[in-house]
Scaffold this active site. Structure first.
Site, PDB file in Angstrom:
ATOM      1  N   LYS A 100       0.819  -1.217   0.000  1.00 26.95           N
ATOM      2  CA  LYS A 100       0.000   0.000   0.000  1.00 26.95           C
ATOM      3  C   LYS A 100       0.852   1.268   0.000  1.00 26.95           C
ATOM      4  O   LYS A 100       0.615   2.192  -0.789  1.00 26.95           O
ATOM      5  CB  LYS A 100      -0.926  -0.022   1.218  1.00 26.95           C
ATOM      6  CG  LYS A 100      -2.010   1.024   1.226  1.00 26.95           C
ATOM      7  CD  LYS A 100      -2.880   0.909   2.466  1.00 26.95           C
ATOM      8  CE  LYS A 100      -3.566  -0.448   2.564  1.00 26.95           C
ATOM      9  NZ  LYS A 100      -4.486  -0.531   3.711  1.00 26.95           N
ATOM     10  N   LYS A 112       2.586  -4.026  11.052  1.00 26.85           N
ATOM     11  CA  LYS A 112       1.264  -4.182  11.660  1.00 26.85           C
ATOM     12  C   LYS A 112       1.443  -4.771  13.048  1.00 26.85           C
ATOM     13  O   LYS A 112       2.450  -5.448  13.321  1.00 26.85           O
ATOM     14  CB  LYS A 112       0.376  -5.113  10.816  1.00 26.85           C
ATOM     15  CG  LYS A 112      -1.113  -4.846  10.974  1.00 26.85           C
ATOM     16  CD  LYS A 112      -1.548  -3.586  10.217  1.00 26.85           C
ATOM     17  CE  LYS A 112      -3.063  -3.400  10.284  1.00 26.85           C
ATOM     18  NZ  LYS A 112      -3.493  -2.275   9.448  1.00 26.85           N
ATOM     19  N   SER A 355      -1.930   9.651   7.491  1.00 27.37           N
ATOM     20  CA  SER A 355      -0.956   9.329   8.534  1.00 27.37           C
ATOM     21  C   SER A 355       0.431   9.836   8.151  1.00 27.37           C
ATOM     22  O   SER A 355       1.185  10.331   8.996  1.00 27.37           O
ATOM     23  CB  SER A 355      -0.907   7.814   8.772  1.00 27.37           C
ATOM     24  OG  SER A 355      -1.987   7.389   9.561  1.00 27.37           O
TER      25      SER A 355
END
Length: 423
Positions: A100, A112, A355
């Protein structure tokens, strides 16, 4: 319940590996030599998280932080609190973050994290203790230039504030850039909460234009009505589309004339789910996949679109607001049926894009207005969507494969140019 979380967890990593195998034939041989870089995480940390409960007992929870690839920059990815979180799922989610960030050409790698816990069963004080202990356990491998967590399923801005404060306490000074998705007054960014849903809408508009599907009057079905689904639904309704079906953890509701999305958002905020909303017909969860629709937004969890569901779906566009909602075999069905899928690695990348903006603002201690944030977000998303669309046309492949081609080329070029230490 069709939003069951458990069905896909252990298979998520295999889904990702299948996606990498499918893109490998499109890569130049010199880059293909590095493809195994993407088939294993760079670093995996499993931690024990003991906390004292309000009744004085001690409970232990298992936590994870996986850094999949850091070739293009610090790790970036959310923290998930859910009772079914497990390692294979976190590995897959970290890998999808690698793809991504590369598709959007952001200077990050993929990471993650998560804790296996049902946060709804904890008191606010227990939740804070859990967050602070988990943060301390992973503090050695996170940081604004190392790995930057963010909110995900079961976490929110308040939890990010606790993480930032804990990390700052360990370091002895305030480090706002260690996490993103924080409260605005703690260095968070305006527009962050709505960013993922906005990205779904922006990429959806771009694809609708390219396949000549008028958004005004189109029928939209949304699975999952959290931050992503409800914002995307609202923006599509504002553009003249009719949101005719919504499914969440409480059930599935339908209205052929379209819902008042603003009223539905208010109902969900007050009652915790879509069930009980007025002017709605309750249908079975599986009937969601039979609804007459033009645009489907799966914005819930992984592994929702099976081959059987793909075969009967009436949508012309699928906008993947969730991570990994479509099985690879279902992807093949969509291709054969000429249904355009905007893959998760670009469709729901609005959150990580803002972000990135938040991280930049924290580094500079200079903050932008929400209009500036949205303008920058839209520009990046439209540019990335155009790049993916053009690659798909050149390579005669699906948008998902095209997104992976772009991402893998960028990641593996960085890996090649950095070299292997020691040589």
């Amino acid at each position: 319940m069709s939003l069951s979380y458990t069905a896909q967890n252990s298979g998520a990593w295999q889904t990702y590996l299948t996606q990498i195998d499918r893109v490998t034939p499109y890569l130049d041989a010199d880059l293909g030599n590095f493809i195994n870089t993407l088939k294993r995480p760079k670093r995996t940390l499993i931690v024990d998280v003991p906390i004292v409960m309000d009744d004085g007992t001690i409970r232990h929870f298992e936590g994870y932080r996986v850094q999949h690839n850091l070739s293009r920059g610090p790790g970036k990815g959310g923290i998930r609190y859910h009772h079914d979180v497990e390692l294979n799922e976190v590995m897959a989610l970290s890998a999808w973050m690698t793809i991504k960030t590369a598709v959007l050409n952001l200077p990050f790698g993929g990471a993650k994290g998560g804790v296996r816990v049902n946060p709804k069963e904890l008191s606010p004080r227990e939740l804070e203790r859990l967050t602070r202990r988990f943060t301390s356990e992973i503090s050695s491998i996170i940081g604004p230039q190392i790995d930057i967590p963010a909110p995900d399923v079961g976490t929110n801005a308040n939890i990010m504030g606790w993480m930032m404060d804990t990390y700052s306490s360990i370091k002895g000074h305030t480090v706002t850039g260690v996490v993103t998705g924080k409260p605005v007054h703690l260095g968070g960014s305006l527009g962050r909460v709505r960013a993922t849903g906005r990205g779904v809408f922006v990429t959806g508009l771009e694809v609708a234009k390219r396949i000549n599907l008028p958004v005004a009057g189109s029928k939209v079905a949304v699975q999952g009505f959290g931050n992503v689904g409800n914002e995307a639904a609202y923006l599509f309704s504002q553009a003249g589309a009719k949101v005719v079906c919504v499914q969440d953890h409480t059930g599935t509701i339908f209205n052929a004339e379209g819902f008042n999305v603003k009223a539905l958002q208010k109902h969900v905020a007050e009652h915790g789910g879509v069930m009980g909303f007025v002017d709605a017909t309750v249908i079975t969860d599986e009937a969601f996949w039979d609804v007459d629709m033009d645009i489907l937004i799966p914005a819930a969890l992984e592994g929702q679109i099976t081959v059987e569901r793909a075969q009967k779906l009436k949508a012309k566009i699928v906008l993947e607001g969730a991570n990994g909602p479509t099985y690879p075999e279902a992807d093949d069905v969509f291709v054969s049926r000429n249904i355009t899928v905007v893959p998760d690695v670009i469709c729901n990348a609005g959150g990580v894009t803002v972000s990135y903006f938040e991280w930049v603002q924290d580094m500079a201690s200079y903050f932008w207005s929400e209009d500036e944030i949205n303008e920058r977000l839209d520009k990046l998303m439209i540019q990335a969507m155009g790049d993916v669309w053009n690659t798909a046309a050149q390579k005669e492949c699906s948008l998902r494969t095209a997104a992976y081609i772009l991402a893998c080329e960028r990641i593996l070029k960085a890996r090649k140019e950095r070299g292997i230490f020691p040589g």
